[in-house]
Design an enzyme around this catalytic site. Structure first.
Site, PDB file in Angstrom:
ATOM      1  CE  LYS A  18      -2.154  -1.222   3.835  1.00  0.00           C
ATOM      2  NZ  LYS A  18      -1.443  -2.496   4.104  1.00  0.00           N
ATOM      3  NE  ARG A  93      -4.341  -1.753   9.847  1.00  0.00           N
ATOM      4  CZ  ARG A  93      -3.245  -1.157   9.389  1.00  0.00           C
ATOM      5  NH1 ARG A  93      -3.281   0.064   8.908  1.00  0.00           N
ATOM      6  NH2 ARG A  93      -2.102  -1.797   9.372  1.00  0.00           N
ATOM      7  NE  ARG A 132       7.196  -2.690   6.259  1.00  0.00           N
ATOM      8  CZ  ARG A 132       5.860  -2.734   6.244  1.00  0.00           C
ATOM      9  NH1 ARG A 132       5.184  -2.109   5.305  1.00  0.00           N
ATOM     10  NH2 ARG A 132       5.219  -3.396   7.178  1.00  0.00           N
ATOM     11  NE  ARG A 165       6.122  -0.646  10.393  1.00  0.00           N
ATOM     12  CZ  ARG A 165       4.957  -0.788   9.771  1.00  0.00           C
ATOM     13  NH1 ARG A 165       4.803  -0.291   8.551  1.00  0.00           N
ATOM     14  NH2 ARG A 165       3.950  -1.402  10.339  1.00  0.00           N
ATOM     15  NE  ARG A 176       2.180  -5.507  11.346  1.00  0.00           N
ATOM     16  CZ  ARG A 176       3.294  -5.183  10.695  1.00  0.00           C
ATOM     17  NH1 ARG A 176       4.456  -5.694  11.067  1.00  0.00           N
ATOM     18  NH2 ARG A 176       3.253  -4.359   9.677  1.00  0.00           N
TER      19      ARG A 176
HETATM   20  P1  ADP Z   1       2.201  -1.765   3.249  1.00  0.00           P
HETATM   21  O1  ADP Z   1       2.238  -0.267   3.129  1.00  0.00           O
HETATM   22  O2  ADP Z   1       1.013  -2.376   2.571  1.00  0.00           O
HETATM   23  O3  ADP Z   1       2.383  -2.257   4.642  1.00  0.00           O
HETATM   24  P2  ADP Z   1       4.790  -1.603   1.851  1.00  0.00           P
HETATM   25  O4  ADP Z   1       4.461  -0.773   0.662  1.00  0.00           O
HETATM   26  O5  ADP Z   1       5.579  -0.979   2.927  1.00  0.00           O
HETATM   27  O6  ADP Z   1       3.460  -2.323   2.431  1.00  0.00           O
HETATM   28  O7  ADP Z   1       5.548  -2.906   1.300  1.00  0.00           O
HETATM   29  C1  ADP Z   1       6.011  -3.907   2.213  1.00  0.00           C
HETATM   30  C2  ADP Z   1       7.395  -4.383   1.772  1.00  0.00           C
HETATM   31  O8  ADP Z   1       7.275  -5.122   0.544  1.00  0.00           O
HETATM   32  C3  ADP Z   1       8.396  -3.263   1.509  1.00  0.00           C
HETATM   33  O9  ADP Z   1       9.669  -3.695   1.923  1.00  0.00           O
HETATM   34  C4  ADP Z   1       8.336  -3.072  -0.017  1.00  0.00           C
HETATM   35  O10 ADP Z   1       9.573  -2.600  -0.545  1.00  0.00           O
HETATM   36  C5  ADP Z   1       8.030  -4.494  -0.499  1.00  0.00           C
HETATM   37  N1  ADP Z   1       7.157  -4.533  -1.682  1.00  0.00           N
HETATM   38  C6  ADP Z   1       6.111  -3.711  -1.967  1.00  0.00           C
HETATM   39  N2  ADP Z   1       5.520  -4.081  -3.122  1.00  0.00           N
HETATM   40  C7  ADP Z   1       6.178  -5.179  -3.564  1.00  0.00           C
HETATM   41  C8  ADP Z   1       6.047  -6.037  -4.708  1.00  0.00           C
HETATM   42  N3  ADP Z   1       5.079  -5.830  -5.624  1.00  0.00           N
HETATM   43  N4  ADP Z   1       6.913  -7.058  -4.842  1.00  0.00           N
HETATM   44  C9  ADP Z   1       7.879  -7.274  -3.904  1.00  0.00           C
HETATM   45  N5  ADP Z   1       8.068  -6.507  -2.812  1.00  0.00           N
HETATM   46  C10 ADP Z   1       7.234  -5.474  -2.652  1.00  0.00           C
HETATM   47  P1  AMP Z   2       0.855   0.218   9.179  1.00  0.00           P
HETATM   48  O1  AMP Z   2       1.954   1.215   9.017  1.00  0.00           O
HETATM   49  O2  AMP Z   2      -0.336   0.528   8.315  1.00  0.00           O
HETATM   50  O3  AMP Z   2       1.332  -1.210   9.006  1.00  0.00           O
HETATM   51  O4  AMP Z   2       0.324   0.368  10.679  1.00  0.00           O
HETATM   52  C1  AMP Z   2       1.187   0.104  11.778  1.00  0.00           C
HETATM   53  C2  AMP Z   2       0.358  -0.070  13.046  1.00  0.00           C
HETATM   54  O5  AMP Z   2      -0.323   1.155  13.354  1.00  0.00           O
HETATM   55  C3  AMP Z   2      -0.743  -1.134  12.986  1.00  0.00           C
HETATM   56  O6  AMP Z   2      -0.266  -2.440  13.257  1.00  0.00           O
HETATM   57  C4  AMP Z   2      -1.699  -0.619  14.064  1.00  0.00           C
HETATM   58  O7  AMP Z   2      -1.222  -0.911  15.380  1.00  0.00           O
HETATM   59  C5  AMP Z   2      -1.622   0.897  13.866  1.00  0.00           C
HETATM   60  N1  AMP Z   2      -2.624   1.351  12.868  1.00  0.00           N
HETATM   61  C6  AMP Z   2      -2.382   1.902  11.650  1.00  0.00           C
HETATM   62  N2  AMP Z   2      -3.522   2.219  11.026  1.00  0.00           N
HETATM   63  C7  AMP Z   2      -4.529   1.846  11.861  1.00  0.00           C
HETATM   64  C8  AMP Z   2      -5.945   1.889  11.786  1.00  0.00           C
HETATM   65  N3  AMP Z   2      -6.575   2.362  10.708  1.00  0.00           N
HETATM   66  N4  AMP Z   2      -6.656   1.416  12.842  1.00  0.00           N
HETATM   67  C9  AMP Z   2      -6.047   0.948  13.947  1.00  0.00           C
HETATM   68  N5  AMP Z   2      -4.714   0.859  14.084  1.00  0.00           N
HETATM   69  C10 AMP Z   2      -3.948   1.304  13.048  1.00  0.00           C
END
Ligand code: ADP
Ligand code: AMP
Ligand code: ZN
Length: 220
Positions: A18, A93, A132, A165, A176
């Site tokens: 995302k 969410r 990541r 993170r 998660r």
């Molecule tokens: P989200 O925001 O949904 O938690 P991220 O965009 O941070 O996910 O992506 C999670 C991890 O996967 C990051 O390390 C990113 O670089 C990697 N990633 C994102 N999209 C892809 C993809 N299409 N293929 C492989 N790795 C990806």
């Molecule tokens: P994310 O960066 O989206 O993976 O979010 C990291 C953490 O923040 C999650 O595991 C939750 O603990 C909290 N969080 C982020 N967005 C939300 C949401 N919309 N509702 C509740 N908790 C959230």
């Protein structure tokens, strides 16, 4: 593209891509990227009361309670730069969050325009989470295997230091994903019933996912 406000939601499990896709798409759409996780991490870094409240939930991979989360995101969406829309990442969410968002937009005569559901199998997500890395300065997201920076540990964009993170561990990822399936996945049916949800295959190269998302938004 029309000038009607665009409130677009990126829905998908943790590490489905995302944030990566939002960073690539928000300029194209002409709306700000609003990520609830980034807002919480910003508060955490600055030791605000909200950040301190959220930390325990984030560390365990639980959702932060709806009232805290909704207040924080609505405050962000009420700023002038979100008047013409926003690309929402990680929010809503829960059904309660979705209803609060719908109600707040309806009060302004607006609505959620489209929900892009990024589909990635759970087993792929574990490696995405543990590999990541984020930039301390700008928050850009990398992956040690799938999107490595040019120089190890350093952001390509601004030379910032990359970090992992606290919640991106193998121990937390299981919880998660469980939380996603229990509390967030009901939003798929919720938005499908409203006729605004589009599934996009997130298990392909980053550039291919971007293309698929653009195609799913081409009529807006
Ligand atoms: P989200 O925001 O949904 O938690 P991220 O965009 O941070 O996910 O992506 C999670 C991890 O996967 C990051 O390390 C990113 O670089 C990697 N990633 C994102 N999209 C892809 C993809 N299409 N293929 C492989 N790795 C990806
Ligand atoms: P994310 O960066 O989206 O993976 O979010 C990291 C953490 O923040 C999650 O595991 C939750 O603990 C909290 N969080 C982020 N967005 C939300 C949401 N919309 N509702 C509740 N908790 C959230
Ligand atoms: Zn950076």
């Amino acid at each position: 593209m029309s000038t009607k406000p665009k409130y677009i939601i990126l829905l998908g499990p943790p590490a489905s891509g995302k944030g990566t896709q939002a960073a690539l798409l928000h300029d194209h759409l002409g709306v700000p990227h609003v990520a609830s996780g980034d807002l919480f991490r910003y508060n955490l870094k600055n030791n605000t009361p909200l950040g301190i409240q959220a930390k325990a939930y984030m560390d365990k991979g639980e959702l932060v309670p709806d009232d805290i989360t909704i207040g924080m995101v609505m405050d962000r969406l009420s700023r002038p730069d979100c008047e013409d829309g926003a690309l929402l990442d990680g929010f809503p969410r829960t059904i309660a969050q979705a209803e609060a968002l719908g109600k707040a937009l309806a009060e302004k005569g607006q609505e959620v325009t489209r929900v892009l559901n990024i589909v990635v199998p759970d087993e792929i997500l574990v490696e995405r989470v543990t590999g990541r890395r984020l930039c301390k300065t700008c928050g850009a997201s990398y992956h040690i295997k799938f999107k490595p920076p040019k120089q190890e540990g350093i952001c390509d964009l601004d030379g910032g230091e990359l970090y992992q993170r606290d919640d991106d561990t193998e121990e937390t990822v299981g919880n998660r994903l469980r939380v996603y399936w229990e509390q967030t996945s009901p939003l798929i049916d919720y938005y499908q019933e409203k006729g605004i949800l589009v599934d996009v295959d997130g298990n392909q190269d980053i550039a291919e996912v971007t293309e698929a998302l653009k195609e799913a938004l081409a009529d807006l």
